[in-house]
Design an enzyme around this catalytic site. Structure first.
Site, PDB file in Angstrom:
ATOM      1  N   ASP A 183       1.179   3.151  -2.259  1.00 52.24           N
ATOM      2  CA  ASP A 183       0.149   3.935  -1.592  1.00 52.24           C
ATOM      3  C   ASP A 183      -0.570   4.851  -2.580  1.00 52.24           C
ATOM      4  O   ASP A 183      -1.781   4.949  -2.583  1.00 52.24           O
ATOM      5  CB  ASP A 183       0.754   4.763  -0.438  1.00 52.24           C
TER       6      ASP A 183
ATOM      7  N   ASP B  89       0.932   9.261  -8.610  1.00 49.81           N
ATOM      8  CA  ASP B  89       0.712  10.659  -8.931  1.00 49.81           C
ATOM      9  C   ASP B  89       1.024  10.850 -10.414  1.00 49.81           C
ATOM     10  O   ASP B  89       0.195  10.555 -11.264  1.00 49.81           O
ATOM     11  CB  ASP B  89       1.599  11.495  -8.003  1.00 49.81           C
TER      12      ASP B  89
ATOM     13  N   PHE C 217      -3.500  17.202  -2.638  1.00 52.42           N
ATOM     14  CA  PHE C 217      -2.576  16.559  -1.720  1.00 52.42           C
ATOM     15  C   PHE C 217      -3.324  15.885  -0.572  1.00 52.42           C
ATOM     16  O   PHE C 217      -4.239  16.465   0.014  1.00 52.42           O
ATOM     17  CB  PHE C 217      -1.567  17.565  -1.175  1.00 52.42           C
TER      18      PHE C 217
ATOM     19  N   ASP D   8       2.414  10.903   3.966  1.00 55.59           N
ATOM     20  CA  ASP D   8       2.970  11.943   4.836  1.00 55.59           C
ATOM     21  C   ASP D   8       3.012  13.313   4.201  1.00 55.59           C
ATOM     22  O   ASP D   8       3.000  13.465   2.980  1.00 55.59           O
ATOM     23  CB  ASP D   8       4.401  11.570   5.206  1.00 55.59           C
TER      24      ASP D   8
HETATM   25  P1  XMP Z   1       4.888   9.753  -8.807  1.00 58.73           P
HETATM   26  O1  XMP Z   1       4.703  11.145  -9.359  1.00 58.73           O
HETATM   27  O2  XMP Z   1       6.235   9.208  -9.091  1.00 58.73           O
HETATM   28  O3  XMP Z   1       4.776   9.987  -7.266  1.00 58.73           O
HETATM   29  O4  XMP Z   1       3.764   8.824  -9.241  1.00 58.73           O
HETATM   30  C1  XMP Z   1       4.478   9.009  -6.389  1.00 58.73           C
HETATM   31  C2  XMP Z   1       4.967   9.425  -5.029  1.00 58.73           C
HETATM   32  O5  XMP Z   1       4.683  10.808  -4.770  1.00 58.73           O
HETATM   33  C3  XMP Z   1       4.264  10.990  -3.448  1.00 58.73           C
HETATM   34  N1  XMP Z   1       2.930  11.643  -3.433  1.00 58.73           N
HETATM   35  C4  XMP Z   1       2.194  11.970  -2.364  1.00 58.73           C
HETATM   36  N2  XMP Z   1       2.411  11.785  -1.052  1.00 58.73           N
HETATM   37  N3  XMP Z   1       0.344  12.813  -0.570  1.00 58.73           N
HETATM   38  C5  XMP Z   1       1.465  12.215  -0.163  1.00 58.73           C
HETATM   39  O6  XMP Z   1       1.638  12.065   1.044  1.00 58.73           O
HETATM   40  C6  XMP Z   1       0.046  13.042  -1.852  1.00 58.73           C
HETATM   41  O7  XMP Z   1      -1.017  13.586  -2.168  1.00 58.73           O
HETATM   42  C7  XMP Z   1       1.037  12.585  -2.812  1.00 58.73           C
HETATM   43  N4  XMP Z   1       1.070  12.629  -4.153  1.00 58.73           N
HETATM   44  C8  XMP Z   1       2.259  12.053  -4.495  1.00 58.73           C
HETATM   45  C9  XMP Z   1       4.242   9.632  -2.819  1.00 58.73           C
HETATM   46  O8  XMP Z   1       5.421   9.468  -2.069  1.00 58.73           O
HETATM   47  C10 XMP Z   1       4.245   8.658  -3.959  1.00 58.73           C
HETATM   48  O9  XMP Z   1       4.916   7.440  -3.669  1.00 58.73           O
HETATM   49 MG    MG Z   2       5.209   6.248  -1.863  1.00 58.60          MG
END
Ligand code: XMP
Ligand code: MG
Length: 179
Positions: free
Chosen positions: A103, A106, A155, A162
């Protein structure tokens, strides 16, 4: 579309259903061409990717498999940081073309730790397809091959994403309201 409240936070409309679906249709079209005859496995990372995967996969017209996994992180026995395990990976990926469906990317930390484990099973190829790419937040060397949207480091919720377990069940994506 109006303001969307999840728990204590207010969100404003960011990406419409039409915008999201248009990008997904474009991605499906591209994958249908690039993976024709390869019988790829769409490896969907739960929970956040379930709606994106469903909408994408229903537009995949070539022969393909889909597998849903959960990535769980736990502290290794040494203090060397997180170990990521894949729960539900019951299909052999050896010799297969894999498209990871996320999805949102980050920092890239989760995939950075998971990719070597997947690579160890010697798939033919691994590519990463994400709905949302927080390009400014990337802190680990993860190459995103397909991104529907590059988004700022704010965010977001909705359409599978979620806030504290809530807010996933919308057709649009919302961004945290500036206070
Ligand atoms: P990393 O840092 O490992 O993180 O790339 C990926 C996971 O972090 C969560 N994530 C979010 N979830 N809104 C969300 O609902 C956001 O803006 C967001 N940013 C990071 C998400 O679970 C993703 O798989
Ligand atoms: Mg995820």
């Amino acid at each position: 579309m109006s303001t969307f409240k999840v728990l204590d936070k207010e969100f404003v409309p960011y990406l419409s259903e039409a915008d999201i679906q248009a990008k997904i249709a474009e991605l499906a079209k591209q994958l249908n061409v690039e993976y024709a005859g390869k019988k790829p496995i769409f490896l969907s990372i739960l929970n956040g990717s379930f709606l994106f995967t469903a909408d994408l996969f229903r537009q995949i017209t070539i022969e393909a498999e889909v597998c849903f996994i959960k990535l769980a992180s736990y502290k290794g026995t040494s203090s060397t940081g997180n170990v990521i395990t894949a729960i539900g990976l019951d299909t052999s990926v050896s010799g297969r073309d894999i498209i990871i469906i996320e999805d949102i990317i980050d920092t890239g930390k989760t995939l950075h730790h998971f990719l070597p484990q997947l690579a160890a099973q010697q798939p033919t190829s691994i590519k990463i397809a994400v709905l949302l790419n927080k390009t400014e937040a990337l802190a680990f060397p993860v190459k995103v091959d397909y991104a529907c949207f590059d988004i700022p480091n704010k965010f977001v919720v909705g359409y599978g994403l979620d806030y504290d377990g809530l807010g996933r069940n919308t057709r649009e994506i919302y961004q945290l309201k500036e206070s």
